[in-house]
Design an enzyme around this catalytic site. Structure first.
Site, PDB file in Angstrom:
ATOM      1  N   GLN A  63      -4.214  -1.112   9.780  1.00 14.69           N
ATOM      2  CA  GLN A  63      -4.578  -2.682   9.251  1.00 14.69           C
ATOM      3  C   GLN A  63      -5.287  -3.557  10.294  1.00 14.69           C
ATOM      4  O   GLN A  63      -4.855  -3.624  11.458  1.00 14.69           O
ATOM      5  CB  GLN A  63      -3.278  -3.327   8.663  1.00 14.69           C
ATOM      6  CG  GLN A  63      -3.209  -4.542   8.010  1.00 14.69           C
ATOM      7  CD  GLN A  63      -3.989  -4.262   6.835  1.00 14.69           C
ATOM      8  OE1 GLN A  63      -3.796  -3.485   6.011  1.00 14.69           O
ATOM      9  NE2 GLN A  63      -4.447  -5.622   6.260  1.00 14.69           N
ATOM     10  N   ASP A 100     -10.601   3.995   4.879  1.00 13.93           N
ATOM     11  CA  ASP A 100     -11.442   2.608   4.472  1.00 13.93           C
ATOM     12  C   ASP A 100     -12.714   2.672   4.655  1.00 13.93           C
ATOM     13  O   ASP A 100     -13.534   1.655   4.323  1.00 13.93           O
ATOM     14  CB  ASP A 100     -10.898   1.756   5.892  1.00 13.93           C
ATOM     15  CG  ASP A 100      -9.761   0.842   5.396  1.00 13.93           C
ATOM     16  OD1 ASP A 100      -9.620   0.364   4.216  1.00 13.93           O
ATOM     17  OD2 ASP A 100      -8.959   0.291   6.417  1.00 13.93           O
ATOM     18  N   LYS A 107       0.896  -1.217   0.174  1.00 18.83           N
ATOM     19  CA  LYS A 107      -0.090   0.139   0.030  1.00 18.83           C
ATOM     20  C   LYS A 107       0.953   1.288  -0.249  1.00 18.83           C
ATOM     21  O   LYS A 107       0.661   2.082  -0.682  1.00 18.83           O
ATOM     22  CB  LYS A 107      -0.955   0.131   1.214  1.00 18.83           C
ATOM     23  CG  LYS A 107      -2.036  -1.176   1.099  1.00 18.83           C
ATOM     24  CD  LYS A 107      -2.871  -1.075   2.487  1.00 18.83           C
ATOM     25  CE  LYS A 107      -3.821  -1.918   2.418  1.00 18.83           C
ATOM     26  NZ  LYS A 107      -4.783  -2.201   3.674  1.00 18.83           N
TER      27      LYS A 107
END
Length: 297
Positions: A98, A121, A54
């Site tokens: 994460q 997200d 990422k």
């Protein structure tokens, strides 16, 4: 018939190219690039690879990406303090933690701590509520990518019957909201749904995100349906006798070889939804950056 294979890698390249162009324009306009900060708690090798990918992907499109790796014994208080610091940093446009987190940290409390306008997200309750009420929101990356793949299949969603297998906050629920907003008629199913195979056979668009390897068989697919397989399962194969070493491969939640003979279009695993998730994370970061600076200007 054999289905159109929806190439997520190729579509992700197109999305990344658009983000790269827009990130360059953003940098010229505001004097800094969009900023994405990714936090990983723990030393899980797979998670480290994924989060570093990422970071790398962000830098490749002109987004300032930075990965913070915290020890697995990090307390919830320390993690929340780090999020507070990034919330207050105006050069940071997107914050991603994460998942999963170590057991000593409450996942929902962490997700709730991220500022909604930096929640790339799309997991914050404010963004979930905005999506559910049809208002502008940062949309979870995987459903966002899935909708782009459905569009690639030239699907006519208005009035279509869409079936979602899986009810997670990450995929299933936001996927339902996006399909409803596109005027599809949506049926939500899950692991306890009765006659799941019969319901799947009614779907013009079938989205499967239940986390069970090849659960959906070919004869569950309506001829001509669009199938979006969000599953990612590592299974063993090749060992047929004692002493032989088994190999592993990635498969989806749909039996691909069977389903592609009935579907009009289908995503492969790997190479389908997966590449789109990171591409849409980059897109969300740019959207967040533009929205924040437009609001402040």
């Amino acid at each position: 018939m054999s289905a159109l294979i929806l190439d997520g890698k190729k579509l992700a390249e197109t999305v990344r190219a658009e983000v790269r162009d827009n990130a360059l324009a953003f940098t010229k306009k505001y004097g800094r690039p969009p900023g994405l900060e990714v936090i990983l708690v723990g030393e899980d090798p797979a998670s480290q690879i994924y989060t570093r990918n990422k970071e790398k992907a962000a830098k490749e499109v002109g987004i300032r990406g930075k990965l913070h790796v915290l020890p697995s014994e990090t307390s919830e208080q320390v993690l929340l303090a780090e999020i507070d610091r990034l919330n207050a940093d105006e050069s940071v446009d997107g914050i991603l933690v994460q998942l999963p987190l170590p057991k000593q940290i409450r996942e929902q409390r962490v997700l709730d701590a991220i500022r909604p306008d930096k929640d790339v997200d799309g997991f914050h309750p404010v963004n979930a509520g905005r999506l559910a009420s049809g208002r502008p929101a940062l949309v979870p990356c995987t459903p966002r990518g899935a909708m782009k793949l459905i569009a690639l299949a030239n699907a006519k969603l208005e009035g279509a019957r869409a079936v979602i297998v899986g009810r997670s906050n990450i995929v299933g629920k936001p996927m339902a909201q996006l399909l409803l907003a596109a005027h599809a008629t949506v049926t939500m199913t899950h692991s306890r749904t009765r006659n799941l195979d019969e319901i799947c056979r009614q779907a013009d668009v079938l989205v499967v995100a239940i986390g069970r390897a090849e659960l959906v068989r070919g004869d569950w697919v309506k001829p001509g349906a669009i199938v979006i397989d969000v599953g990612m399962n590592r299974v063993s194969f090749g060992a047929t006798a004692p002493g032989e070493t088994a190999r592993t491969k990635l498969v989806g939640d749909v039996a691909f070889d069977e389903a592609k003979e009935r579907a009009a279009a289908i995503t492969p695993v790997p190479g389908g939804v997966g590449p789109m998730t990171i591409a849409c994370l980059l897109e969300n970061t740019l959207i967040a950056a533009e929205a924040r600076l437009t609001e402040h200007s």
